[in-house]
Scaffold this motif. Structure first.
Motif, PDB file in Angstrom:
ATOM      1  N   PRO A   1       9.576  -5.133   6.508  1.00 43.52           N
ATOM      2  CA  PRO A   1      10.636  -5.149   5.484  1.00 43.52           C
ATOM      3  C   PRO A   1      10.611  -3.884   4.632  1.00 43.52           C
ATOM      4  O   PRO A   1       9.596  -3.586   4.006  1.00 43.52           O
ATOM      5  N   ASN A   2      11.716  -3.169   4.616  1.00 45.02           N
ATOM      6  CA  ASN A   2      11.794  -1.927   3.830  1.00 45.02           C
ATOM      7  C   ASN A   2      13.112  -1.828   3.077  1.00 45.02           C
ATOM      8  O   ASN A   2      13.657  -0.735   2.896  1.00 45.02           O
ATOM      9  N   ALA A   3      13.635  -2.987   2.674  1.00 40.14           N
ATOM     10  CA  ALA A   3      14.893  -2.974   1.917  1.00 40.14           C
ATOM     11  C   ALA A   3      14.682  -3.726   0.605  1.00 40.14           C
ATOM     12  O   ALA A   3      14.270  -3.133  -0.397  1.00 40.14           O
ATOM     13  N   LEU A   4      14.917  -5.032   0.641  1.00 39.72           N
ATOM     14  CA  LEU A   4      14.905  -5.829  -0.588  1.00 39.72           C
ATOM     15  C   LEU A   4      13.583  -6.542  -0.822  1.00 39.72           C
ATOM     16  O   LEU A   4      12.795  -6.716   0.109  1.00 39.72           O
TER      17      LEU A   4
ATOM     18  N   ALA B   1       8.783  -2.621   1.292  1.00 43.52           N
ATOM     19  CA  ALA B   1       9.589  -3.198   0.203  1.00 43.52           C
ATOM     20  C   ALA B   1       8.682  -3.788  -0.874  1.00 43.52           C
ATOM     21  O   ALA B   1       7.634  -4.362  -0.566  1.00 43.52           O
ATOM     22  N   ASN B   2       9.085  -3.638  -2.118  1.00 44.92           N
ATOM     23  CA  ASN B   2       8.322  -4.205  -3.234  1.00 44.92           C
ATOM     24  C   ASN B   2       8.562  -5.701  -3.347  1.00 44.92           C
ATOM     25  O   ASN B   2       9.660  -6.177  -3.059  1.00 44.92           O
ATOM     26  N   ASN B   3       7.545  -6.427  -3.771  1.00 47.97           N
ATOM     27  CA  ASN B   3       7.660  -7.867  -4.093  1.00 47.97           C
ATOM     28  C   ASN B   3       8.315  -8.675  -2.973  1.00 47.97           C
ATOM     29  O   ASN B   3       9.319  -9.341  -3.178  1.00 47.97           O
TER      30      ASN B   3
ATOM     31  N   ALA C   1      17.667  -2.641  11.505  1.00 50.10           N
ATOM     32  CA  ALA C   1      18.795  -3.312  10.839  1.00 50.10           C
ATOM     33  C   ALA C   1      19.014  -2.685   9.471  1.00 50.10           C
ATOM     34  O   ALA C   1      18.049  -2.397   8.750  1.00 50.10           O
ATOM     35  N   ASP C   2      20.275  -2.469   9.122  1.00 54.35           N
ATOM     36  CA  ASP C   2      20.590  -1.925   7.792  1.00 54.35           C
ATOM     37  C   ASP C   2      22.045  -2.268   7.471  1.00 54.35           C
ATOM     38  O   ASP C   2      22.889  -2.314   8.380  1.00 54.35           O
ATOM     39  N   ILE C   3      22.327  -2.491   6.197  1.00 54.71           N
ATOM     40  CA  ILE C   3      23.718  -2.792   5.829  1.00 54.71           C
ATOM     41  C   ILE C   3      24.613  -1.555   6.010  1.00 54.71           C
ATOM     42  O   ILE C   3      25.824  -1.689   6.135  1.00 54.71           O
TER      43      ILE C   3
ATOM     44  N   GLY D   1      16.236   3.276   5.018  1.00 57.33           N
ATOM     45  CA  GLY D   1      16.497   4.320   4.027  1.00 57.33           C
ATOM     46  C   GLY D   1      15.328   5.291   3.990  1.00 57.33           C
ATOM     47  O   GLY D   1      14.739   5.624   5.032  1.00 57.33           O
ATOM     48  N   SER D   2      14.984   5.704   2.790  1.00 54.74           N
ATOM     49  CA  SER D   2      13.935   6.696   2.625  1.00 54.74           C
ATOM     50  C   SER D   2      12.616   6.239   3.275  1.00 54.74           C
ATOM     51  O   SER D   2      12.018   6.959   4.071  1.00 54.74           O
ATOM     52  N   VAL D   3      12.181   5.016   2.971  1.00 59.63           N
ATOM     53  CA  VAL D   3      10.897   4.531   3.486  1.00 59.63           C
ATOM     54  C   VAL D   3      11.031   4.045   4.937  1.00 59.63           C
ATOM     55  O   VAL D   3      10.308   4.504   5.828  1.00 59.63           O
ATOM     56  N   GLY D   4      11.960   3.118   5.175  1.00 62.29           N
ATOM     57  CA  GLY D   4      12.107   2.539   6.517  1.00 62.29           C
ATOM     58  C   GLY D   4      12.521   3.582   7.552  1.00 62.29           C
ATOM     59  O   GLY D   4      12.064   3.546   8.705  1.00 62.29           O
TER      60      GLY D   4
ATOM     61  N   PHE E   1       6.000  10.028   1.242  1.00 57.15           N
ATOM     62  CA  PHE E   1       4.581   9.654   1.099  1.00 57.15           C
ATOM     63  C   PHE E   1       4.417   8.136   1.264  1.00 57.15           C
ATOM     64  O   PHE E   1       3.455   7.665   1.853  1.00 57.15           O
ATOM     65  N   THR E   2       5.382   7.403   0.738  1.00 57.21           N
ATOM     66  CA  THR E   2       5.340   5.944   0.920  1.00 57.21           C
ATOM     67  C   THR E   2       5.464   5.613   2.402  1.00 57.21           C
ATOM     68  O   THR E   2       4.721   4.782   2.929  1.00 57.21           O
ATOM     69  N   ALA E   3       6.399   6.284   3.081  1.00 56.72           N
ATOM     70  CA  ALA E   3       6.608   6.021   4.510  1.00 56.72           C
ATOM     71  C   ALA E   3       5.331   6.301   5.300  1.00 56.72           C
ATOM     72  O   ALA E   3       4.964   5.526   6.198  1.00 56.72           O
TER      73      ALA E   3
HETATM   74  P1  NAD Z   1      16.544   3.324   0.004  1.00 56.21           P
HETATM   75  O1  NAD Z   1      17.618   2.955  -0.912  1.00 56.21           O
HETATM   76  O2  NAD Z   1      16.384   4.748   0.433  1.00 56.21           O
HETATM   77  O3  NAD Z   1      16.640   2.460   1.349  1.00 56.21           O
HETATM   78  C1  NAD Z   1      16.893   1.096   1.374  1.00 56.21           C
HETATM   79  C2  NAD Z   1      17.709   0.812   2.626  1.00 56.21           C
HETATM   80  O4  NAD Z   1      17.844  -0.601   2.764  1.00 56.21           O
HETATM   81  C3  NAD Z   1      19.111   1.397   2.575  1.00 56.21           C
HETATM   82  O5  NAD Z   1      19.370   2.121   3.770  1.00 56.21           O
HETATM   83  C4  NAD Z   1      20.008   0.174   2.439  1.00 56.21           C
HETATM   84  O6  NAD Z   1      21.267   0.344   3.052  1.00 56.21           O
HETATM   85  C5  NAD Z   1      19.177  -0.877   3.147  1.00 56.21           C
HETATM   86  N1  NAD Z   1      19.478  -2.265   2.795  1.00 56.21           N
HETATM   87  C6  NAD Z   1      19.842  -2.782   1.595  1.00 56.21           C
HETATM   88  N2  NAD Z   1      20.028  -4.109   1.700  1.00 56.21           N
HETATM   89  C7  NAD Z   1      19.751  -4.443   2.977  1.00 56.21           C
HETATM   90  C8  NAD Z   1      19.750  -5.659   3.705  1.00 56.21           C
HETATM   91  N3  NAD Z   1      20.088  -6.821   3.139  1.00 56.21           N
HETATM   92  N4  NAD Z   1      19.403  -5.636   5.012  1.00 56.21           N
HETATM   93  C9  NAD Z   1      19.078  -4.467   5.626  1.00 56.21           C
HETATM   94  N5  NAD Z   1      19.074  -3.288   4.979  1.00 56.21           N
HETATM   95  C10 NAD Z   1      19.398  -3.273   3.687  1.00 56.21           C
HETATM   96  O7  NAD Z   1      15.197   2.776  -0.677  1.00 56.21           O
HETATM   97  P2  NAD Z   1      13.706   3.182  -0.332  1.00 56.21           P
HETATM   98  O8  NAD Z   1      13.244   4.209  -1.283  1.00 56.21           O
HETATM   99  O9  NAD Z   1      13.574   3.393   1.138  1.00 56.21           O
HETATM  100  O10 NAD Z   1      12.954   1.828  -0.724  1.00 56.21           O
HETATM  101  C11 NAD Z   1      12.939   0.715   0.144  1.00 56.21           C
HETATM  102  C12 NAD Z   1      12.014  -0.359  -0.420  1.00 56.21           C
HETATM  103  O11 NAD Z   1      10.707   0.190  -0.578  1.00 56.21           O
HETATM  104  C13 NAD Z   1      12.427  -0.886  -1.803  1.00 56.21           C
HETATM  105  O12 NAD Z   1      12.054  -2.247  -1.885  1.00 56.21           O
HETATM  106  C14 NAD Z   1      11.566  -0.079  -2.748  1.00 56.21           C
HETATM  107  O13 NAD Z   1      11.367  -0.754  -3.967  1.00 56.21           O
HETATM  108  C15 NAD Z   1      10.302   0.026  -1.943  1.00 56.21           C
HETATM  109  N6  NAD Z   1       9.448   1.153  -2.313  1.00 56.21           N
HETATM  110  C16 NAD Z   1       9.908   2.429  -2.240  1.00 56.21           C
HETATM  111  C17 NAD Z   1       9.070   3.475  -2.575  1.00 56.21           C
HETATM  112  C18 NAD Z   1       9.522   4.907  -2.468  1.00 56.21           C
HETATM  113  O14 NAD Z   1       8.670   5.801  -2.615  1.00 56.21           O
HETATM  114  N7  NAD Z   1      10.789   5.183  -2.196  1.00 56.21           N
HETATM  115  C19 NAD Z   1       7.762   3.226  -3.019  1.00 56.21           C
HETATM  116  C20 NAD Z   1       7.315   1.904  -3.067  1.00 56.21           C
HETATM  117  C21 NAD Z   1       8.165   0.870  -2.714  1.00 56.21           C
END
Ligand code: NAD
Length: 349
Positions: free
Chosen positions: A239-242, A263-265, A205-207, A185-188, A152-154
């Motif tokens: 930005p969808n990681a940190l 990504a948050n904040n 890009a992803d680690i 990850g989940s969102v990106g 849903f976030t995505a």
């Molecule tokens: P996730 O853990 O599924 O995915 C994060 C991805 O980022 C991972 O694949 C990880 O390997 C990668 N990553 C970590 N450090 C990295 C770096 N330095 N460079 C590149 N890639 C890197 O997390 P998510 O649920 O997709 O959340 C991503 C962001 O979105 C977070 O900041 C989270 O707080 C925010 N967010 C998520 C949701 C949600 O519903 N999941 C909602 C609001 C905000």
């Protein structure tokens, strides 16, 4: 001795609760920023903090963020957040989760939790055995929202990116629009799949090297380096990681007209909102564009988790962003500041 009220991130929080369970050794903080619009809702973070001050700061910042996010999402929910102070190995046990559930229950509904970093849907199921004030639980019926909020976030981020491209570049289609995504990850990853269907050109890009190259193969995208992704010449940086990745140095090197991601904040400091604005880069305030997940989790808690209603509300994210960008253009204030001002009006601060 400094107390909560003296901390730089104290923002009129209604309460900060400190809990300890002697039997399991569990220590947790539950911060309630505002219950003006409804119970303080926000996830539980399970994290090893270097010291207690960092944990308190995290709880204060995150709970304020949830007040703003829930208000801007139009939900009758306030802002709260829990942090569990994990040990160095981040060991978790069923007894700890049960104790945590009882802590939440003792607040009698003033705080509603869901999952966040370090917490799984299964953990939330364990917590829900002790308290009803939990959301983001798995659903068996696909017509209902609930469970993992990531998709849903995505979807909200995807709609927000499209709105930004329309607003800044005047383009109605994502065909051949170049989007650089940090974190798949989940969102990106969900965002990348949705954009690929529209014919967008993607740089990822992803680690996690295996994961990113697998996804790039699947979508016909290009893998770029971790440092490169923020400096790439593209139409959108997403930005969808940190968090805290947009600072004085990184903003100076951005080579895009738009920053829009989940990504948050994202802003390291409030001044960075001004820096982005000064560079004439359109910025989507993170807690507005990434509110799809809380819309799902929030409606699930409120008993209105029909997936069509959740999607209807997520579809309002573009209009909300456009309103912020228009106000930013007319007031000459950064979009992040405009969003904060709107949120504060809604929560009566
Ligand atoms: P996730 O853990 O599924 O995915 C994060 C991805 O980022 C991972 O694949 C990880 O390997 C990668 N990553 C970590 N450090 C990295 C770096 N330095 N460079 C590149 N890639 C890197 O997390 P998510 O649920 O997709 O959340 C991503 C962001 O979105 C977070 O900041 C989270 O707080 C925010 N967010 C998520 C949701 C949600 O519903 N999941 C909602 C609001 C905000």
């Amino acid at each position: 001795m400094s107390v909560m009220w003296d901390l730089p991130d104290f923002d009129g929080h209604e309460a900060v609760h400190f809990f300890h369970d002697v039997e399991t050794g569990l220590s947790a903080i539950i911060a309630l920023h505002s219950t003006h619009l409804g119970p303080g809702a926000g996830g539980t973070r399970f994290w090893h903090y270097e010291n207690r001050e960092t944990a308190i700061t995290d709880a204060l910042r995150l709970s304020r963020g949830m007040s703003f996010k829930n208000a801007m999402a139009g939900l009758p929910l306030g802002g709260g957040k829990a942090v569990i102070l994990a040990d160095r190995n981040r060991q978790k046990s069923p007894d700890m989760l049960a104790a945590f559930g009882r802590m939440i229950d003792s607040l009698a509904g003033r705080y509603v939790t869901a999952e966040d970093v370090g917490i799984s849907t299964e953990d939330m199921v364990a917590v829900s055995k002790q308290t009803q004030y939990v959301s983001g639980l798995p659903v068996s019926d696909q017509s209902e929202a609930g469970g993992d909020p990531g998709p849903f976030t995505a979807m909200g981020v995807y709609l927000g990116v499209k709105a930004a491209v329309k607003h800044k570049l005047g383009r109605d289609s994502m065909e051949d629009v170049h989007v650089a995504i940090q974190g798949v990850g989940s969102v990106g990853g969900g965002l990348a799949r949705l954009l690929a269907k529209d014919g967008a050109r993607l740089s990822l890009a992803d680690i996690d090297k295996d994961h990113v190259s697998g996804l790039a193969d699947e979508l016909g995208a290009k893998v770029v380096g971790l440092d490169e992704v923020m400096r790439l010449e593209a139409d959108v940086f997403s930005p969808n990681a940190l968090g805290a990745i947009l600072d004085k140095v990184s903003i100076a090197h951005l080579n895009v007209p738009i920053v829009a991601g989940g990504a948050n904040n994202q802003l390291a400091t409030p001044e960075d909102g001004q820096r982005i604005f000064d560079r004439n880069i359109l910025f989507a305030p993170d807690y507005v564009i990434n509110s799809g997940g809380i819309i799902s989790v929030g409606l699930e808690y409120l008993g209105d988790s029909d997936v069509e209603e959740v999607n209807r509300r997520i579809e309002k994210i573009p209009a909300r962003l456009t309103e912020i960008w228009e106000e930013s253009a007319s007031t000459k204030l950064p979009s992040a500041e405009v969003a904060d001002n709107m949120a504060r009006m809604l929560i009566g601060r």
